[in-house]
Write a protein that holds these residues in place. Structure first.
Motif, PDB file in Angstrom:
ATOM      1  N   VAL A 106       6.162  21.220  -7.698  1.00 18.81           N
ATOM      2  CA  VAL A 106       6.943  21.885  -6.730  1.00 18.81           C
ATOM      3  C   VAL A 106       6.375  21.740  -5.268  1.00 18.81           C
ATOM      4  O   VAL A 106       7.034  21.276  -4.323  1.00 18.81           O
ATOM      5  N   VAL A 107       5.216  22.270  -5.035  1.00 21.24           N
ATOM      6  CA  VAL A 107       4.533  22.027  -3.789  1.00 21.24           C
ATOM      7  C   VAL A 107       4.512  20.516  -3.556  1.00 21.24           C
ATOM      8  O   VAL A 107       4.825  20.180  -2.126  1.00 21.24           O
ATOM      9  N   HIS A 108       4.226  19.514  -4.044  1.00 18.67           N
ATOM     10  CA  HIS A 108       4.259  18.260  -3.966  1.00 18.67           C
ATOM     11  C   HIS A 108       5.485  17.708  -3.622  1.00 18.67           C
ATOM     12  O   HIS A 108       5.620  16.896  -2.551  1.00 18.67           O
ATOM     13  N   ALA A 109       6.481  18.358  -4.304  1.00 17.55           N
ATOM     14  CA  ALA A 109       7.846  17.928  -3.909  1.00 17.55           C
ATOM     15  C   ALA A 109       8.329  18.171  -2.713  1.00 17.55           C
ATOM     16  O   ALA A 109       9.073  17.633  -1.861  1.00 17.55           O
ATOM     17  N   ILE A 110       7.993  19.414  -2.190  1.00 19.54           N
ATOM     18  CA  ILE A 110       8.399  20.108  -0.897  1.00 19.54           C
ATOM     19  C   ILE A 110       7.685  19.178   0.016  1.00 19.54           C
ATOM     20  O   ILE A 110       8.168  19.182   1.191  1.00 19.54           O
ATOM     21  N   MET A 111       6.328  19.060  -0.059  1.00 25.47           N
ATOM     22  CA  MET A 111       5.609  18.090   0.882  1.00 25.47           C
ATOM     23  C   MET A 111       6.349  16.776   1.084  1.00 25.47           C
ATOM     24  O   MET A 111       6.453  16.466   2.197  1.00 25.47           O
ATOM     25  N   ALA A 112       6.803  16.108  -0.014  1.00 27.68           N
ATOM     26  CA  ALA A 112       7.372  14.837   0.070  1.00 27.68           C
ATOM     27  C   ALA A 112       8.788  14.776   0.673  1.00 27.68           C
ATOM     28  O   ALA A 112       8.878  13.958   1.528  1.00 27.68           O
ATOM     29  N   SER A 113       9.378  15.955   0.635  1.00 22.41           N
ATOM     30  CA  SER A 113      10.622  16.229   1.330  1.00 22.41           C
ATOM     31  C   SER A 113      10.716  16.396   2.816  1.00 22.41           C
ATOM     32  O   SER A 113      11.845  16.090   3.261  1.00 22.41           O
ATOM     33  N   ARG A 114       9.423  16.521   3.422  1.00 26.19           N
ATOM     34  CA  ARG A 114       9.334  16.924   4.633  1.00 26.19           C
ATOM     35  C   ARG A 114       9.464  15.415   5.423  1.00 26.19           C
ATOM     36  O   ARG A 114       9.751  15.434   6.750  1.00 26.19           O
ATOM     37  N   TYR A 115       9.551  14.419   4.542  1.00 19.46           N
ATOM     38  CA  TYR A 115       9.601  13.114   5.182  1.00 19.46           C
ATOM     39  C   TYR A 115      10.525  12.228   4.503  1.00 19.46           C
ATOM     40  O   TYR A 115      11.212  12.444   3.550  1.00 19.46           O
ATOM     41  N   HIS A 116      10.795  11.016   5.249  1.00 20.85           N
ATOM     42  CA  HIS A 116      12.165  10.191   4.943  1.00 20.85           C
ATOM     43  C   HIS A 116      11.437   8.672   5.265  1.00 20.85           C
ATOM     44  O   HIS A 116      10.687   8.599   6.108  1.00 20.85           O
ATOM     45  N   SER A 117      12.245   7.783   4.544  1.00 24.13           N
ATOM     46  CA  SER A 117      11.975   6.313   4.657  1.00 24.13           C
ATOM     47  C   SER A 117      12.259   5.857   6.008  1.00 24.13           C
ATOM     48  O   SER A 117      13.139   6.575   6.976  1.00 24.13           O
ATOM     49  N   MET A 118      11.605   4.862   6.586  1.00 22.50           N
ATOM     50  CA  MET A 118      11.627   4.238   7.951  1.00 22.50           C
ATOM     51  C   MET A 118      13.207   3.786   7.944  1.00 22.50           C
ATOM     52  O   MET A 118      13.730   3.215   6.993  1.00 22.50           O
ATOM     53  N   ASP A 119      13.380   3.334   9.286  1.00 26.88           N
ATOM     54  CA  ASP A 119      14.835   2.718   9.744  1.00 26.88           C
ATOM     55  C   ASP A 119      14.578   1.250   9.119  1.00 26.88           C
ATOM     56  O   ASP A 119      13.484   0.631   9.342  1.00 26.88           O
ATOM     57  N   LYS A 120      15.730   1.230   8.442  1.00 33.60           N
ATOM     58  CA  LYS A 120      15.778  -0.198   7.816  1.00 33.60           C
ATOM     59  C   LYS A 120      15.764  -1.625   8.794  1.00 33.60           C
ATOM     60  O   LYS A 120      14.965  -2.443   8.618  1.00 33.60           O
ATOM     61  N   LYS A 121      16.299  -1.127   9.994  1.00 32.95           N
ATOM     62  CA  LYS A 121      16.189  -2.214  10.949  1.00 32.95           C
ATOM     63  C   LYS A 121      15.008  -2.451  11.457  1.00 32.95           C
ATOM     64  O   LYS A 121      14.486  -3.887  11.595  1.00 32.95           O
ATOM     65  N   LEU A 122      14.236  -1.541  11.794  1.00 29.52           N
ATOM     66  CA  LEU A 122      12.710  -1.614  12.074  1.00 29.52           C
ATOM     67  C   LEU A 122      12.084  -2.351  10.878  1.00 29.52           C
ATOM     68  O   LEU A 122      11.259  -3.274  11.111  1.00 29.52           O
ATOM     69  N   TYR A 123      12.199  -2.091   9.802  1.00 25.03           N
ATOM     70  CA  TYR A 123      11.549  -2.970   8.835  1.00 25.03           C
ATOM     71  C   TYR A 123      11.952  -4.304   8.676  1.00 25.03           C
ATOM     72  O   TYR A 123      10.866  -5.251   8.719  1.00 25.03           O
ATOM     73  N   GLU A 124      13.045  -4.610   8.952  1.00 23.41           N
ATOM     74  CA  GLU A 124      13.444  -5.991   8.968  1.00 23.41           C
ATOM     75  C   GLU A 124      12.903  -6.841  10.345  1.00 23.41           C
ATOM     76  O   GLU A 124      12.561  -7.988  10.091  1.00 23.41           O
ATOM     77  N   GLU A 125      12.800  -6.164  11.269  1.00 23.51           N
ATOM     78  CA  GLU A 125      12.442  -6.610  12.578  1.00 23.51           C
ATOM     79  C   GLU A 125      10.755  -6.985  12.364  1.00 23.51           C
ATOM     80  O   GLU A 125      10.339  -8.156  12.799  1.00 23.51           O
ATOM     81  N   VAL A 126      10.265  -5.891  11.619  1.00 25.11           N
ATOM     82  CA  VAL A 126       8.581  -6.134  11.569  1.00 25.11           C
ATOM     83  C   VAL A 126       8.452  -7.315  10.348  1.00 25.11           C
ATOM     84  O   VAL A 126       7.568  -8.129  10.463  1.00 25.11           O
ATOM     85  N   GLU A 127       9.287  -7.545   9.441  1.00 28.77           N
ATOM     86  CA  GLU A 127       9.144  -8.273   8.208  1.00 28.77           C
ATOM     87  C   GLU A 127       9.414  -9.901   8.949  1.00 28.77           C
ATOM     88  O   GLU A 127       8.589 -10.626   8.661  1.00 28.77           O
ATOM     89  N   ALA A 128      10.423  -9.895   9.825  1.00 32.29           N
ATOM     90  CA  ALA A 128      10.574 -11.185  10.558  1.00 32.29           C
ATOM     91  C   ALA A 128       9.443 -11.503  11.366  1.00 32.29           C
ATOM     92  O   ALA A 128       9.180 -12.829  11.766  1.00 32.29           O
ATOM     93  N   ALA A 129       8.662 -10.460  12.044  1.00 32.22           N
ATOM     94  CA  ALA A 129       7.725 -10.809  12.888  1.00 32.22           C
ATOM     95  C   ALA A 129       6.290 -11.103  12.780  1.00 32.22           C
ATOM     96  O   ALA A 129       5.416 -11.703  13.224  1.00 32.22           O
ATOM     97  N   ARG A 130       5.861 -10.267  11.359  1.00 33.13           N
ATOM     98  CA  ARG A 130       4.537 -10.345  10.742  1.00 33.13           C
ATOM     99  C   ARG A 130       3.938 -11.478  10.338  1.00 33.13           C
ATOM    100  O   ARG A 130       2.810 -11.733  10.311  1.00 33.13           O
ATOM    101  N   GLY A 131       4.729 -12.504   9.882  1.00 29.53           N
ATOM    102  CA  GLY A 131       4.411 -13.769   9.535  1.00 29.53           C
ATOM    103  C   GLY A 131       3.500 -13.492   8.120  1.00 29.53           C
ATOM    104  O   GLY A 131       4.199 -12.728   7.252  1.00 29.53           O
ATOM    105  N   ASP A 132       2.326 -14.155   7.711  1.00 32.29           N
ATOM    106  CA  ASP A 132       1.546 -13.777   6.510  1.00 32.29           C
ATOM    107  C   ASP A 132       0.471 -12.512   6.835  1.00 32.29           C
ATOM    108  O   ASP A 132      -0.299 -12.230   5.958  1.00 32.29           O
ATOM    109  N   ARG A 133       0.726 -11.763   7.982  1.00 30.55           N
ATOM    110  CA  ARG A 133      -0.117 -10.932   7.984  1.00 30.55           C
ATOM    111  C   ARG A 133       0.423  -9.542   7.125  1.00 30.55           C
ATOM    112  O   ARG A 133       1.488  -9.288   6.710  1.00 30.55           O
ATOM    113  N   MET A 134      -0.800  -8.699   6.548  1.00 32.63           N
ATOM    114  CA  MET A 134      -0.657  -7.649   5.726  1.00 32.63           C
ATOM    115  C   MET A 134       0.091  -6.605   6.362  1.00 32.63           C
ATOM    116  O   MET A 134      -0.370  -6.095   7.456  1.00 32.63           O
TER     117      MET A 134
END
Length: 199
Positions: A64-92
């Motif tokens: 439950v402590v782990h679940a509460i800790m994880a619940s404090r955070y959320h996934s990143m903005d999808k638009k940002l993800y798409e922008e980074v994916e388009a920009a990063r080329g083959d970089r990790m």
């Protein structure tokens, strides 16, 4: 199709929250069920099965402590993800990182790894970019990897820098295979180290 729970991928934090809460419910349900069955059979709570059930709740409470800790955070903005994916080329790239320390946690939406460069972006207002840089630099140095770590707060400047890294040739860095991570490239080892200190 269900996505695997894998650190460093888009959507990881939301999947982690669900997974931790499901695990918590299951781990608490088992001792409660043991207690109820013992009570129904023996017609009293004053028995050894009650002690077993109470002790059996400890792993569930930890979960439950782990679940509460994880619940404090959320996934990143999808638009940002798409922008980074388009920009990063083959970089990790590593997404949705929450680097934990004894004092503070640093939320870094995405990190690009290229040669000696570790370039991150944080949209979280509370994340101190300089402190996060120092923490990651120290951890990598302790693992014998000298990296130029930069955490940025300006989204447009970050995307511009990612495009620059993707368009150029990655810096050639002398590398001898790390015995802790056989078969991995230098960038993969850096990624492995960063993921191991992330939530």
């Amino acid at each position: 199709m269900k996505k695997r729970l894998e650190k460093g991928t888009y959507g990881y934090m939301d999947r982690l929250k669900m997974w931790e809460w499901k695990k918590s419910a299951l781990m608490l349900a088992i001792p409660v069920l043991v207690f109820l069955i013992g009570w129904a059979v023996m017609k009293t709570r004053l028995q050894v099965v009650t002690v077993i059930a109470v002790v059996g709740c400890l792993p569930g409470c930890n979960e439950v402590v782990h679940a509460i800790m994880a619940s404090r955070y959320h996934s990143m903005d999808k638009k940002l993800y798409e922008e980074v994916e388009a920009a990063r080329g083959d970089r990790m790239a590593l997404y949705e990182n929450v680097f934990t320390t004894y004092d503070k946690n640093y939320v870094v939406d995405c990190i690009i790894i290229s040669g000696r460069e570790v370039l991150g972006y944080s949209s979280e207002e509370k994340t101190d970019a300089k402190a996060a840089e120092t923490h990651l630099t120290t951890i990598l140095k302790q693992n014998s990897y000298k990296q130029n770590v930069k955490i940025m707060k300006n989204r447009e400047a970050y995307l511009t820098r990612v495009k620059e890294l993707a368009s150029g040739e990655p810096e050639e860095v002398p590398f001898r295979e790390d015995e802790r991570c056989p078969g991995m490239t230098r960038d993969e080892v850096i990624s492995f180290i960063l993921q191991s200190i992330s939530l």
